[in-house]
Design a protein around this motif. Structure first.
Motif, PDB file in Angstrom:
ATOM      1  N   UNK A   1       0.734  -1.230  -0.020  1.00 38.02           N
ATOM      2  CA  UNK A   1      -0.103   0.059  -0.038  1.00 38.02           C
ATOM      3  C   UNK A   1       0.733   1.250  -0.162  1.00 38.02           C
ATOM      4  N   UNK A   2       2.114   1.017   0.439  1.00 35.69           N
ATOM      5  CA  UNK A   2       2.921   2.372   0.484  1.00 35.69           C
ATOM      6  C   UNK A   2       3.553   2.425  -0.986  1.00 35.69           C
ATOM      7  N   UNK A   3       3.958   1.474  -1.588  1.00 38.19           N
ATOM      8  CA  UNK A   3       4.127   1.840  -2.995  1.00 38.19           C
ATOM      9  C   UNK A   3       3.135   1.965  -4.252  1.00 38.19           C
ATOM     10  N   UNK A   4       2.117   1.147  -4.065  1.00 38.21           N
ATOM     11  CA  UNK A   4       0.977   1.544  -4.927  1.00 38.21           C
ATOM     12  C   UNK A   4      -0.094   0.603  -4.267  1.00 38.21           C
ATOM     13  N   UNK A   5      -1.120   1.255  -4.275  1.00 41.57           N
ATOM     14  CA  UNK A   5      -2.655   0.630  -3.828  1.00 41.57           C
ATOM     15  C   UNK A   5      -3.704   1.596  -4.604  1.00 41.57           C
ATOM     16  N   UNK A   6      -4.568   1.007  -5.313  1.00 45.86           N
ATOM     17  CA  UNK A   6      -5.905   1.430  -5.790  1.00 45.86           C
ATOM     18  C   UNK A   6      -6.996   0.402  -5.797  1.00 45.86           C
ATOM     19  N   UNK A   7      -7.933   0.720  -5.446  1.00 46.96           N
ATOM     20  CA  UNK A   7      -9.051  -0.232  -5.482  1.00 46.96           C
ATOM     21  C   UNK A   7      -9.512  -0.380  -7.098  1.00 46.96           C
TER      22      UNK A   7
ATOM     23  N   UNK B   1      -7.054 -11.900   3.454  1.00 43.34           N
ATOM     24  CA  UNK B   1      -6.710 -11.314   4.705  1.00 43.34           C
ATOM     25  C   UNK B   1      -7.649 -10.596   5.563  1.00 43.34           C
ATOM     26  N   UNK B   2      -8.894 -10.645   5.119  1.00 43.36           N
ATOM     27  CA  UNK B   2     -10.114 -10.232   5.863  1.00 43.36           C
ATOM     28  C   UNK B   2     -10.000  -8.770   6.240  1.00 43.36           C
ATOM     29  N   UNK B   3      -9.529  -8.177   5.244  1.00 45.94           N
ATOM     30  CA  UNK B   3      -9.300  -6.702   5.215  1.00 45.94           C
ATOM     31  C   UNK B   3     -10.792  -6.025   4.669  1.00 45.94           C
ATOM     32  N   UNK B   4     -11.678  -5.922   5.404  1.00 50.49           N
ATOM     33  CA  UNK B   4     -13.145  -5.498   4.788  1.00 50.49           C
ATOM     34  C   UNK B   4     -13.322  -4.281   4.073  1.00 50.49           C
ATOM     35  N   UNK B   5     -12.452  -3.310   4.707  1.00 47.52           N
ATOM     36  CA  UNK B   5     -12.604  -1.958   3.963  1.00 47.52           C
ATOM     37  C   UNK B   5     -12.123  -2.066   2.555  1.00 47.52           C
ATOM     38  N   UNK B   6     -10.823  -2.843   2.444  1.00 47.39           N
ATOM     39  CA  UNK B   6     -10.414  -2.998   1.048  1.00 47.39           C
ATOM     40  C   UNK B   6     -11.096  -3.947   0.084  1.00 47.39           C
TER      41      UNK B   6
END
Length: 757
Positions: A556-562, A582-587
Motif C-alpha cells: 500500500x505504501x508503494x501503490x494501492x488503488x481499488x 486477509x479479511x481486510x473488509x474495507x479494502x
C-alpha cells in the motif's frame, strides 16, 4: 484566394474538401506531418484550414507496463483531452489560441480505420469502429461532437484524413502559427499542411468552421460529454439496482449477492462469466481457448474505448497461465464433465515440440510451435504457466473428479510434468537454475528471462500437489522428492525475496520487470493457498497470514488503488483476492465493488470481464481494453465469488468448513447446487445462505450491534462455520456450539462447531 504554407521538400498540391494544401511525401509516398513548431504565415485570412488532425501516436492507452503504478497517465487518451495548442500569432503581437481536443477537432486514425500498408502504422486488426457503426444514436453523438471535415476518398491516409476549419479576424495579418503539443499528453496531433482563405474570400456553406468564442465558452463541452457518456462507463451512471439476468441454459451453481447495487451487478458478472468460461473456453472435445472465439475486442492493448465485433483475439491459442486458472475455477464450480476432456487435451499438449527445451512441458502457448531459433517468444520456461496446469490437474483429484485409477492411467503424463522441474534443477547450465527457478515469463521477463517470486512459489505449490498425487498411487519416494524440492524452492525464495521493511519487518517483494502493471503478485501465497489448503489462513497458518498482511501494508505504501484493472486478473483480481483472504473488509469491499463496476457497461456487452480497463485519473469513468473474456482475467474475477461464499472443501479430509465474507453494505449471499467434496471424495450438491440480521436458519450470532444468520442444506457434514465480522468480542450464539472468538484485523469472528447442529 488561398494562401498555403509551403513545404520545403518536394511540395505538391493536394485538394481536400475543396481546399488546396501544400504537402510533402516520404520515400514510401505517404504524406508526412509538419515536423516544426513555428510556421511563418504572412497573410490576413478569413479562415485557416489544418490538414491531418489525427492523433500522432499509435497509442491511445499504454501497452501493459508499470505506468499506472507510477501514476503516469500521459499515454491514456480520453474524449475531451487537449492534445495540442495552435497559437495564431498576429503582427500586432496578439494571438488566437486554438485548443485541439480529442473528439472535437482531433480523432484517432490507426485504430479507427484500417491504415494502408505503406503507412506502416500499428493497427492490430483494425478497424475498431463500434459502437458508431451499428448504433445510429452513438453515431449521431459522435457527429455532433466532431468539428472536422472528413476526407472520404479511398486515398485518404492519416495525415490527409481530416480538415479542421477555424474562423478568425480578417482585418489582422498573421505573422506565424505555432503547433505546440500538450506536454501532459503524449498523443500529440499530426498536422500535415495549413492553408488560409485570404481576406475577402468567400466562405463556403459546406465548410465546418469554429471560432475563438467556441473555445472561450467551451461550446463543445455538452456534446463531448454526451459522447463520452455513451462510449465510457461513468461512476455516477452505475445502476442503483440490477436485477438478476436470466441466461439460457444456465447450468452453474446459482449464486446471488444482495443488499447493494454492486452486489447485484457482481451477481450478473458471475453468472455471465461462469457460463462463458464453461461453454466459450472449452469445446466438447476438450480443446481450450484463451479467448472466447469471435468475441469483441476493444482496440487491442492501445485502444480508446471503441471496439470491433467477431474478433478472434486469442481464440486459437492455449495460454497455459490462462487456461490452467480457468479450468481450476470450472472444476471448483462443478463442471466436471467439461474439464476432464480438457485435461486429456492438455496432456497431449505437454508433448508439443519445443525448439529451445526439448523435454515435455507446457509452454507459454501450449499449442504453438516455433519455426526456428529466431522464433523463441513462446519457447521459454514459463514456470508459472506450467504450474497453473499442474494445479488444475491436482484440483481434479482434490475435488473428486478423478480417482486413483485415473492417476495410474495417466502416470506417465503426471511424472513427465513434474520431472520438468527436477530437470531444471539437474541441468543448471541449460535452465539457469541456482537455488531458485529462472523463468522466461511475463512474471519475470518474457524473452531473456529472470528470477521472480511468483513463478517459484506457484511452482512450489504445484510440486506439493503432485506429491500428493504420487502418494495416492503408492510412489512415496518420488512424492517425497517432489515435496522436498517444493520446500527447497520456498526456502530459497525467502532468501531472495524477503526484505526488511523499515515499518513492517519481513515482507515479500517481487520483480516488475516485464509487462504486469502491479506488484500484487507478491501476494502469491494468498492467491494459491485458497486453491490448495483453505480459505482461513489466519486460523490455519497464522505465521503466513502475518507475513502476508505485513506485505500488503508495504504494498500500500508503494501503490494501492481499488481501481487496479489495467489487468483485470493480475491486477484487480489478485488485489481483491488478497483483501478477501486477509479479511481486510474495507479494502475487500471497495475492490470487489470496483471489479463489478469495471465489468458493467450501460449499453455494450455488459458483465463479461474485459482483459483490462483504462481508468481516468479522476476515477470518474473508464473504458475497456483488449479482448472481452480473456481467460485468466475472467477466472480471477470469478474466483472472488468462490472466496466470498466461503464453502471451504479445499481439504476434504478435514471436513467441510464455512468461511463466508459479506462485504460492507452487502446484506446476503447465497448459493444453490454448489458442488461439495466430502472426506470420502464423493461429491454432493450443497445450498448455503449467509445474511445480516436474525431470521430462520441453523445458526444466528450477535454481539448486540451486528447479527448474522447462516443456513445450509445438503448431505455434507459441516465441521465449523466462522461468523462475523463483529465490532465486539461478546458474541451470543443460537443454534450451535460456540467455539473460539478471534480478532482478525480490527474485527471479531466466532467459530461455531457444525458437528453440534
Amino acid at each position: 484566394m488561398f494562401y498555403q504554407y509551403q513545404q520545403t521538400e518536394k511540395p505538391e498540391t493536394l485538394e481536400v474538401c475543396g481546399i488546396p494544401f501544400s504537402v510533402s511525401r516520404n520515400e514510401r509516398g505517404v504524406v508526412r506531418k509538419i515536423d516544426r513548431e513555428t510556421l511563418a504565415f504572412p497573410a490576413a485570412c478569413e479562415a485557416l484550414f489544418f490538414l491531418g488532425m489525427a492523433t500522432d501516436s499509435d497509442y491511445c492507452s499504454e501497452w501493459w507496463a508499470q505506468n499506472e503504478a507510477m501514476y503516469d497517465h500521459s499515454i491514456r487518451l480520453f474524449l475531451g483531452d487537449r492534445l495540442m495548442r495552435i497559437r495564431v500569432i498576429f503582427e500586432d503581437r496578439t494571438e488566437d489560441l486554438i485548443s485541439v481536443i480529442f473528439g472535437v477537432n482531433a480523432w484517432n486514425y490507426n485504430l479507427y480505420y484500417r491504415p494502408k500498408e505503406e503507412e506502416q502504422l500499428m493497427a492490430f486488426d483494425a478497424p475498431y469502429q463500434e459502437p458508431f457503426v451499428s448504433d445510429p444514436n452513438a453515431k449521431a453523438l459522435k457527429d455532433a461532437a466532431m468539428k472536422l471535415m472528413e476526407n472520404t476518398s479511398e486515398s485518404a491516409e492519416k495525415c490527409t484524413k481530416w480538415v479542421f476549419g477555424y474562423r478568425l479576424r480578417s482585418d489582422k495579418k498573421i505573422k506565424e502559427i505555432m503547433l505546440l503539443r500538450e506536454d501532459s499528453k503524449r498523443a500529440n496531433v499530426a498536422v500535415s499542411a495549413v492553408t488560409g482563405l485570404l481576406a475577402g474570400g468567400e466562405l463556403r456553406p459546406e465548410w465546418t468552421l469554429v471560432d475563438q468564442d467556441f473555445f472561450l465558452s467551451r461550446a463543445y463541452y455538452a456534446d463531448i460529454d454526451r459522447l463520452a457518456r455513451r462510449l465510457y462507463q461513468f461512476r455516477d451512471e452505475l445502476p442503483a439496482s440490477d436485477a438478476k439476468k436470466e441466461i439460457e441454459g444456465f447450468d452453474a451453481p446459482d449464486v446471488t449477492f444482495s443488499g447493494a447495487p454492486m452486489a447485484e451487478v457482481y451477481t450478473n458478472v458471475y453468472r455471465a462469466n461462469i457460463m462463458d468460461m464453461a461453454h466459450g473456453k472449452i469445446e466438447d472435445d476438450g480443446r481450450s481457448h484463451t479467448s472466447t472465439p469471435y468475441t469483441c475486442n476493444f482496440g487491442c492493448y492501445l485502444g480508446f474505448g471503441t471496439f470491433k465485433e467477431n474478433s478472434d483475439s486469442y481464440g486459437g491459442h492455449v495460454w497455459t497461465r490462462d487456461i490452467g486458472r480457468t479450468l481450476m475455477e470450472l472444476t471448483n464450480f462443478g463442471y466436471f464433465k467439461r474439464v476432464v476432456p480438457a485435461a486429456d487435451y492438455l496432456h497431449k499438449l505437454l508433448y508439443y515440440p519445443s525448439v529451445r527445451f526439448p523435454i515435455p512441458h507446457w509452454k507459454r502457448v501450449a499449442n504453438l510451435v516455433a519455426k526456428d531459433e529466431n522464433d523463441l517468444f513462446n519457447e521459454g520456461k514459463e514456470n508459472d504457466g506450467h504450474a497453473a496446469v499442474m494445479l488444475f490437474i491436482f484440483t481434479l483429484f482434490r475435488k473428486g473428479v478423478v480417482d486413483r485409477q485415473w492417476l495410474q492411467e495417466h502416470r506417465k503424463e503426471l511424472k513427465d510434468a513434474a520431472d520438468y522441474y527436477l530437470w531444471q534443477k539437474a541441468h543448471p547450465k541449460e535452465s539457469n537454475f541456482t537455488d531458485i527457478l529462472f523463468s522466461e515469463s511475463e512474471t519475470s521477463t518474457q524473452i531473456t528471462g529472470g528470477y521472480d517470486l511468483f513463478s517459484n512459489l506457484i511452482s512450489s505449490f504445484a510440486l506439493l500437489g503432485y506429491a500428493e498425487l504420487f502418494r495416492e498411487i503408492g510412489e512415496a519416494d518420488y512424492a517425497s522428492e517432489l515435496a522436498d524440492f517444493a520446500g527447497a524452492l520456498r526456502e530459497a525464495a525467502g532468501r531472495h525475496f524477503l526484505m526488511e521493511h523499515p515499518r513492517y519487518g519481513k515482507v515479500y517483494t517481487d520483480t516488475t520487470d516485464d509487462c504486469w502493471t502491479y506488484e500484487y503478485k507478491r501476494m502469491v501465497d494468498l492467491l494459491i493457498y485458497s486453491d490448495m489448503f483453505g480459505y482461513d489462513m489466519s486460523y490455519e497458518h497464522p505465521e503466513w497470514f502475518d507475513l502476508l498482511n505485513r506485505t500488503f501494508l508495504a504494498q500500500k505504501e508503494v501503490f494501492y488503488a481499488p481501481e487496479s484493472g489495467r489487468q483485470m486478473g493480475y491486477g484487480q483480481g489478485y488485489l481483491t483476492q488478497s483483501a478477501i483472504m486477509l479479511d481486510r473488509y474495507e479494502e475487500m469491499t471497495e475492490c470487489i465493488e470496483t471489479a463489478a463496476m469495471f465489468c458493467y457497461h450501460h449499453t455494450d456487452h455488459s458483465y463479461i470481464v474485459p482483459e483490462g480497463v483504462i481508468v481516468h485519473g479522476s476515477k470518474r469513468f473508464w473504458y475497456r481494453n483488449s479482448d472481452l473474456g480473456n481467460a485468466v482475467q475472467q477466472a480471477e474475477i470469478v474466483k472472488c465469488a468462490r472466496l466470498l461464499l466461503g464453502i471451504d472443501d479445499i481439504a476434504p479430509e478435514r471436513g467441510l468448513r464455512l468461511v463466508p465474507r459479506l462485504p460492507d453494505g452487502w446484506t446476503s449471499l447465497e448459493t444453490e447446487a454448489y458442488t461439495v467434496t466430502k472426506a470420502d471424495r464423493t461429491v454432493v450438491p450443497f445450498s448455503f445462505s449467509y445474511r445480516r440480521g436474525t431470521g430462520a436458519g441453523k445458526i444466528t450470532a450477535s454481539d448486540g450491534e451486528c447479527s448474522y444468520t447462516a443456513d445450509w442444506n445438503g448431505d455434507a457434514a459441516v465441521d465449523w462455520i466462522r461468523m462475523g465480522p463483529f465490532n465486539r468480542p461478546e458474541i451470543q450464539i443460537a443454534g450451535g456450539a460456540k467455539g473460539s472468538v478471534r480478532k482478525i484485523q480490527d474485527r471479531y469472528f466466532v467459530y461455531v462447531k457444525g458437528s453440534q447442529i
